[in-house]
Scaffold this active site. Structure first.
Site, PDB file in Angstrom:
ATOM      1  CE  LYS A 155      -6.195 -10.897  14.849  1.00  0.00           C
ATOM      2  NZ  LYS A 155      -7.139 -11.004  13.727  1.00  0.00           N
ATOM      3  CD  GLU A 159       3.452 -16.548   1.887  1.00  0.00           C
ATOM      4  OE1 GLU A 159       4.139 -17.550   1.766  1.00  0.00           O
ATOM      5  OE2 GLU A 159       2.319 -16.433   1.409  1.00  0.00           O
ATOM      6  CB  CYS A 214      -1.642 -11.843  -2.396  1.00  0.00           C
ATOM      7  SG  CYS A 214      -1.580 -13.618  -2.440  1.00  0.00           S
ATOM      8  CD  GLU A 254      -2.193  -5.989  -2.285  1.00  0.00           C
ATOM      9  OE1 GLU A 254      -2.047  -5.584  -1.123  1.00  0.00           O
ATOM     10  OE2 GLU A 254      -1.985  -7.164  -2.641  1.00  0.00           O
TER      11      GLU A 254
HETATM   12  P1  NAD Z   1      -4.205  -7.013   6.954  1.00  0.00           P
HETATM   13  O1  NAD Z   1      -2.746  -6.816   6.894  1.00  0.00           O
HETATM   14  O2  NAD Z   1      -5.065  -5.833   7.213  1.00  0.00           O
HETATM   15  O3  NAD Z   1      -4.598  -8.075   8.084  1.00  0.00           O
HETATM   16  C1  NAD Z   1      -4.076  -9.380   8.099  1.00  0.00           C
HETATM   17  C2  NAD Z   1      -4.152  -9.938   9.509  1.00  0.00           C
HETATM   18  O4  NAD Z   1      -3.298  -9.179  10.358  1.00  0.00           O
HETATM   19  C3  NAD Z   1      -5.555  -9.868  10.138  1.00  0.00           C
HETATM   20  O5  NAD Z   1      -5.776 -11.048  10.886  1.00  0.00           O
HETATM   21  C4  NAD Z   1      -5.440  -8.671  11.059  1.00  0.00           C
HETATM   22  O6  NAD Z   1      -6.318  -8.716  12.159  1.00  0.00           O
HETATM   23  C5  NAD Z   1      -4.011  -8.785  11.529  1.00  0.00           C
HETATM   24  N1  NAD Z   1      -3.411  -7.532  12.005  1.00  0.00           N
HETATM   25  C6  NAD Z   1      -3.735  -6.260  11.667  1.00  0.00           C
HETATM   26  N2  NAD Z   1      -2.939  -5.388  12.324  1.00  0.00           N
HETATM   27  C7  NAD Z   1      -2.100  -6.117  13.086  1.00  0.00           C
HETATM   28  C8  NAD Z   1      -1.032  -5.796  13.979  1.00  0.00           C
HETATM   29  N3  NAD Z   1      -0.668  -4.530  14.207  1.00  0.00           N
HETATM   30  N4  NAD Z   1      -0.372  -6.797  14.584  1.00  0.00           N
HETATM   31  C9  NAD Z   1      -0.692  -8.094  14.342  1.00  0.00           C
HETATM   32  N5  NAD Z   1      -1.705  -8.461  13.511  1.00  0.00           N
HETATM   33  C10 NAD Z   1      -2.392  -7.485  12.888  1.00  0.00           C
HETATM   34  O7  NAD Z   1      -4.582  -7.729   5.592  1.00  0.00           O
HETATM   35  P2  NAD Z   1      -6.028  -8.092   5.049  1.00  0.00           P
HETATM   36  O8  NAD Z   1      -6.711  -6.816   4.648  1.00  0.00           O
HETATM   37  O9  NAD Z   1      -6.696  -9.000   6.011  1.00  0.00           O
HETATM   38  O10 NAD Z   1      -5.657  -8.941   3.744  1.00  0.00           O
HETATM   39  C11 NAD Z   1      -5.322  -8.360   2.538  1.00  0.00           C
HETATM   40  C12 NAD Z   1      -3.821  -8.271   2.339  1.00  0.00           C
HETATM   41  O11 NAD Z   1      -3.220  -9.561   2.497  1.00  0.00           O
HETATM   42  C13 NAD Z   1      -3.443  -7.816   0.957  1.00  0.00           C
HETATM   43  O12 NAD Z   1      -2.404  -6.884   1.035  1.00  0.00           O
HETATM   44  C14 NAD Z   1      -2.953  -9.082   0.288  1.00  0.00           C
HETATM   45  O13 NAD Z   1      -2.081  -8.896  -0.783  1.00  0.00           O
HETATM   46  C15 NAD Z   1      -2.325  -9.797   1.408  1.00  0.00           C
HETATM   47  N6  NAD Z   1      -2.220 -11.240   1.126  1.00  0.00           N
HETATM   48  C16 NAD Z   1      -0.985 -11.752   0.819  1.00  0.00           C
HETATM   49  C17 NAD Z   1      -0.856 -13.088   0.504  1.00  0.00           C
HETATM   50  C18 NAD Z   1       0.470 -13.690   0.166  1.00  0.00           C
HETATM   51  O14 NAD Z   1       0.579 -14.883   0.171  1.00  0.00           O
HETATM   52  N7  NAD Z   1       1.498 -12.912  -0.119  1.00  0.00           N
HETATM   53  C19 NAD Z   1      -1.973 -13.925   0.525  1.00  0.00           C
HETATM   54  C20 NAD Z   1      -3.211 -13.385   0.847  1.00  0.00           C
HETATM   55  C21 NAD Z   1      -3.317 -12.019   1.160  1.00  0.00           C
END
Ligand code: NAD
Length: 496
Positions: free
Chosen positions: A194, A269, A303, A400
């Site tokens: 996704k 993660e 992140c 964050e």
């Molecule tokens: P997000 O949580 O908004 O979205 C991530 C993914 O989840 C997207 O593909 C989104 O469409 C999907 N999503 C959103 N709502 C959903 C739901 N209810 N059910 C299933 N899927 C859903 O995150 P973002 O804004 O895309 O990315 C930034 C975040 O990701 C930051 O918090 C960052 O710290 C984190 N991040 C963590 C790591 C790690 O390894 N720990 C790595 C990269 C990014």
């Protein structure tokens, strides 16, 4: 500051222009790129200019059914998991080589899609190539165990694939995701990737290259669309066996809640608010440059950004002055311009979020050592900001921000550094900078995080496992731990 906004498309390599020409970044089902069932689309916006550069499919429930159905059929008929382990390895190695051959296109797509600097996307390409090569070697090395049992019986622990894995990813490192897809396939699973709605492009190329490498159609599927419209439907789909999620803590909690209804196991993660801890025995200029790089690279949308810089009080003022000096050479600009050292944020929404946190910080009464603001007419640019005099209980120290905003917090001694370092809901990573070996050992022991870096920051390699504790999630990616995550143990008893 005004940012020149030449059309980013003029920077693209000819092969990328060719790939983009007339392309719909659709779902990938059974190896073919397809439109949404209802034909809906969403624009792909270039963050450097704010202009639309391509079109992606926007999925709904019917598309979720189609991609999961494709992955389910591929898993159930064994077209991939039942291939010999070395046959799987050869095809995964071919996949890795194809990723390598398409580096330029991947790098261009990530830069135009996410606004990541073209120099930064090289690191993502390297990581993607190395990680796919690493996981390509796993199929013949996934071993079970034979536990000792009473005579007359034999028992086995077999490591078997999870089945259909939903790989839900964020937008901040699109090409690094091939690492995860390769691990999922190496463990014998099928997957639905996704893609994040901000970055739908490179996922499609990955799935196309998987088919070219000989991985059977249906094993690697892609779902496009928003979290609200397809995310939950994917996670709770009866055909989904396991969810591997990377993203924000809020979405992680929503996914865990949704997955509880079907008892689908998840690995999460999530975000971080990592402390970058500096003791007074370090080389100040070099460490200050490392601290700023840890937050300015990727525009702070990483992140593990070391966004809470904890500095021993005796060197605090000199260290802050050195970070401000190191940041004076930052040059905002188009992600493709070789002169740019800071690119745009991924979207207008992310820009607004970062700007609102800068206002929150100022309202919380902090000092501003480096005062940056919005920049540029079309693109989503924000200059770097360094807040000092920050208390660890302030929102800018606890939440964050995911942008080029740093909070500097002084500490007195080791115990104080540990207390402040751990006093946050997240537990993703921490950096410790000191020349005192014994002290570094005590800090490693005391920090409640998934990764500790000592005198380096954000080092990573596919052989080394990665993940968080506390609100940064659970489960591990990369390294052998990822293979364990993507398989489960089937116990077998056989009578003599
Ligand atoms: P997000 O949580 O908004 O979205 C991530 C993914 O989840 C997207 O593909 C989104 O469409 C999907 N999503 C959103 N709502 C959903 C739901 N209810 N059910 C299933 N899927 C859903 O995150 P973002 O804004 O895309 O990315 C930034 C975040 O990701 C930051 O918090 C960052 O710290 C984190 N991040 C963590 C790591 C790690 O390894 N720990 C790595 C990269 C990014």
């Amino acid at each position: 500051m005004t940012i020149e906004a030449p059309s980013t498309l003029s920077y693209l390599a000819p092969e990328t222009t060719g790939y983009l020409s007339g392309k719909l970044f659709g779902h990938v089902v059974d190896g073919a790129v397809v439109e949404s069932v209802d034909g809906r689309t969403m624009p792909v916006i270039d963050p450097s200019t704010g202009l639309e550069v391509a079109t992606a499919a926007r999925g709904a429930q019917a598309d979720v059914d189609r991609v999961v159905g494709s992955a389910r059929a591929a898993f159930d008929d064994g077209r991939w998991r039942n291939l010999g382990p070395l046959e799987k390895e050869q095809r995964l190695h071919r996949f890795s080589r194809l990723i390598d051959e398409h580096r330029t296109v991947f790098g261009d797509l990530d830069a135009v899609d996410a606004g990541l600097l073209r120099s930064y996307t090289r690191f993502l390409e390297d990581f993607g190539v190395n990680a796919t090569a690493y996981f390509a070697g796993w199929p013949s090395k996934i071993l079970g165990t034979i536990p000792p049992v009473p005579a007359g019986l034999t028992a086995q622990h077999r490591r078997v694939p999870r089945g259909v894995v939903a790989l839900v990813v964020p937008w901040n490192g699109p090409t690094a995701v091939v690492a995860f897809a390769a691990a999922i396939m190496a463990a014998g699973n099928s997957l639905v990737l996704k893609a994040a709605e901000n970055t739908p492009m490179s996922a499609v190329l990955m799935a196309e290259l998987a088919v070219e490498a000989g991985i059977p159609p249906g094993v690697f599927n892609v779902l496009q669309g928003t979290g609200a419209e397809v995310g939950e439907a994917l996670v709770t789909h009866p055909g989904t066996d396991f969810v591997m999620f990377t993203g924000s803590a809020a979405t992680g909690r929503a996914i865990q809640r949704a997955a509880a209804t079907t008892l689908t196991p998840v690995s999460l993660e999530l975000g971080g608010k990592s402390p970058f801890i500096v003791f007074d025995d370090v080389d100040i200029a070099a460490t200050a440059a490392a601290a700023t790089a840890s937050v300015w690279s990727g525009q702070g949308q990483v992140c593990t950004a070391g966004s809470r810089v904890l500095v021993q009080r005796s060197i605090h003022d000199e260290f802050v002055a050195s970070m401000v000096e190191a940041s004076r050479s930052v040059r905002l600009g188009n992600a493709f311009d070789p002169a740019s050292t800071l690119g745009p944020l991924v979207s207008r929404a992310q820009l607004d979020r970062v700007a609102s946190y800068v206002e929150i910080g100022k309202a919380e009464g902090v000092d501003v050592a480096l005062d940056g603001g919005l920049a540029g007419d079309g693109g989503f640019f924000h200059e770097p900001v360094i807040f000092t005099g920050v208390r660890n209980d302030m929102r800018i120290a606890q939440e964050e921000i995911f942008g080029p905003v740093m909070s500097v917090i002084p500490f007195d001694d080791e115990a104080d550094a540990l207390r402040i370092g751990n006093d946050v809901e997240f537990g993703l990573a921490a950096g410790v900078f000191t020349n005192d070996l014994r002290r570094s050992q005590r800090m490693i022991d005391g920090l409640d995080v998934g990764t500790v870096w000592v005198n380096t920051y954000q080092a990573g390699y596919p052989t080394v496992s990665y993940g968080g504790v506390k609100q940064s999630g659970y489960g591990r990616t990369l390294g052998e731990e990822m293979i364990h995550e993507l398989t489960h143990v089937k116990s077998v008893w056989i009578s003599a």
